[in-house]
Design an enzyme around this catalytic site. Structure first.
Site, PDB file in Angstrom:
ATOM      1  N   HIS A 128      35.211  11.964  57.683  1.00  0.00           N
ATOM      2  CA  HIS A 128      34.965  12.373  59.062  1.00  0.00           C
ATOM      3  C   HIS A 128      36.158  11.995  59.944  1.00  0.00           C
ATOM      4  O   HIS A 128      36.410  10.818  60.164  1.00  0.00           O
ATOM      5  CB  HIS A 128      33.686  11.675  59.548  1.00  0.00           C
ATOM      6  CG  HIS A 128      33.310  11.991  60.951  1.00  0.00           C
ATOM      7  ND1 HIS A 128      33.362  11.051  61.956  1.00  0.00           N
ATOM      8  CD2 HIS A 128      32.860  13.139  61.511  1.00  0.00           C
ATOM      9  CE1 HIS A 128      32.955  11.614  63.080  1.00  0.00           C
ATOM     10  NE2 HIS A 128      32.641  12.863  62.839  1.00  0.00           N
TER      11      HIS A 128
ATOM     12  N   HIS B  15      39.651  15.965  68.233  1.00  0.00           N
ATOM     13  CA  HIS B  15      38.214  16.151  68.378  1.00  0.00           C
ATOM     14  C   HIS B  15      37.799  16.757  69.711  1.00  0.00           C
ATOM     15  O   HIS B  15      36.876  17.565  69.775  1.00  0.00           O
ATOM     16  CB  HIS B  15      37.491  14.821  68.181  1.00  0.00           C
ATOM     17  CG  HIS B  15      36.001  14.946  68.302  1.00  0.00           C
ATOM     18  ND1 HIS B  15      35.329  14.762  69.494  1.00  0.00           N
ATOM     19  CD2 HIS B  15      35.056  15.298  67.403  1.00  0.00           C
ATOM     20  CE1 HIS B  15      34.037  14.959  69.303  1.00  0.00           C
ATOM     21  NE2 HIS B  15      33.843  15.289  68.050  1.00  0.00           N
TER      22      HIS B  15
HETATM   23 CA    CA Z   1      33.803  17.488  63.679  1.00  0.00          CA
END
Ligand code: CA
Length: 313
Positions: free
Chosen positions: A7, A49
């Site tokens: 992640h 992000h």
């Molecule tokens: Ca993502």
């Protein structure tokens, strides 16, 4: 075997979405490495992000006058050469009060840049060549509705870069993910992409997309998703209810709904340093999702610990 998706790279150990974090995730044995994509002013897909630069870079220091009226510095307002002047650091709280995870990589230390999607692909494909492994991409189109309102064709440019690097077939080692069902259907029907698509499912309160995630988490919702996607990536708490009385967790119906329609299930985000109270430990949480619920994969900030636990379960 449950696949392990890094992640934002090995973000438990290094600032998220840096090439260093991707390289460490690769070295730790991730099956897939995640890239969140936003578009620069000159239409370059970059790996970051947020649509804002505020929480992970020193943009306020380098370009003090370039924020919008809402106080944010937007990636879309900067050309790639300008973005490359910024240093990336650990994610800070939105009120400027320091790092979100103080025990992770020291805040504002190190020298990290924002990578482009191309640079990250060069790293992963280069490592695939030198190691003989085949680690995949797990690429997310961020906020397509916002980008489209800005006149920024994020999906077009992202698919272009992927195609130039030979990611275009159903069997290629990549998943393309998005919270926005309209954009996923557009990728399938208008762009005619054959890439394996993942419908992310969050909470309506996050404002990640105009979708109603409650409707999506039903049997009917999963049936609809199976028309355009190969799987779902839901937030992990949609899979269990916790009982305080006997200190245990029970599964919701979501896993069954997904399997009724042959959808892969890749929940997020598993963090060894932030375990929900419903589980006694990270180990117990991973065991429950892998052995009891039998998910197909999971997104984690801690690739090494997660792989060890999966092997031992
Ligand atoms: Ca993502």
């Amino acid at each position: 075997m449950t696949i392990v998706i890094a992640h934002r790279g090995a973000s438990g150990y290094l600032p998220e979405h840096t090439l260093s974090a991707a390289a460490l995730a690769y070295g730790m044995g991730a099956d897939f490495i995640e890239q969140d994509i936003v578009l620069s002013k000159d239409d370059c897909p970059i790996v970051l992000h947020d649509i804002h630069l505020d929480q992970v870079t020193n943009v306020a220091e380098i370009f003090p006058q370039r924020n919008r009226d809402d106080g944010h510095w937007y990636v879309r307002d900067f050309e790639l050469l300008e973005l490359k002047q910024l240093e990336v650091h650990e994610r800070g709280n939105s009120d400027g009060s320091g790092p979100v995870f103080p025990q992770r990589f020291p805040y504002e230390r190190g020298h990290f840049q924002i990578p482009t999607l191309q640079e990250e692909i060069d790293l992963i494909q280069g490592l695939n060549h030198s190691t003989g492994r085949n680690v995949g991409l797990y690429t997310e189109i961020k906020k397509p509705d916002w980008h489209n309102k800005e006149g920024a064709e994020i999906t077009l440019h992202t698919l272009d870069v992927l195609k130039q690097n030979n990611y275009e077939a159903e069997s290629d080692n990549i998943f393309l993910q998005c919270f926005d069902s309209t954009e996923l259907k557009r990728i399938r029907n208008d762009f005619k992409s054959k890439l394996p698509l993942i419908q992310l499912i969050g909470k309506n309160s996050w404002n990640e997309s105009p979708d109603d995630f409650r409707k999506m988490s039903t049997d009917r919702g999963c049936k609809d998703i199976a028309q355009y996607a190969v799987g779902i990536g839901p937030t992990m708490d949609l899979f269990y209810t916790a009982s305080i009385v006997n200190n245990s967790v029970s599964p919701t119906n979501l896993m069954q709904y997904a399997k009724n329609h042959n959808l892969l299930v890749h929940p997020f985000t598993f963090r060894a340093d932030s375990v929900p109270l419903s589980f006694r430990s990270y180990e117990e949480m991973i065991r429950w999702f892998v052995t009891d619920l039998r998910v197909d994969g999971l997104f984690t900030d801690f690739v090494d610990q997660t792989i060890d636990l999966i092997k031992g379960s």
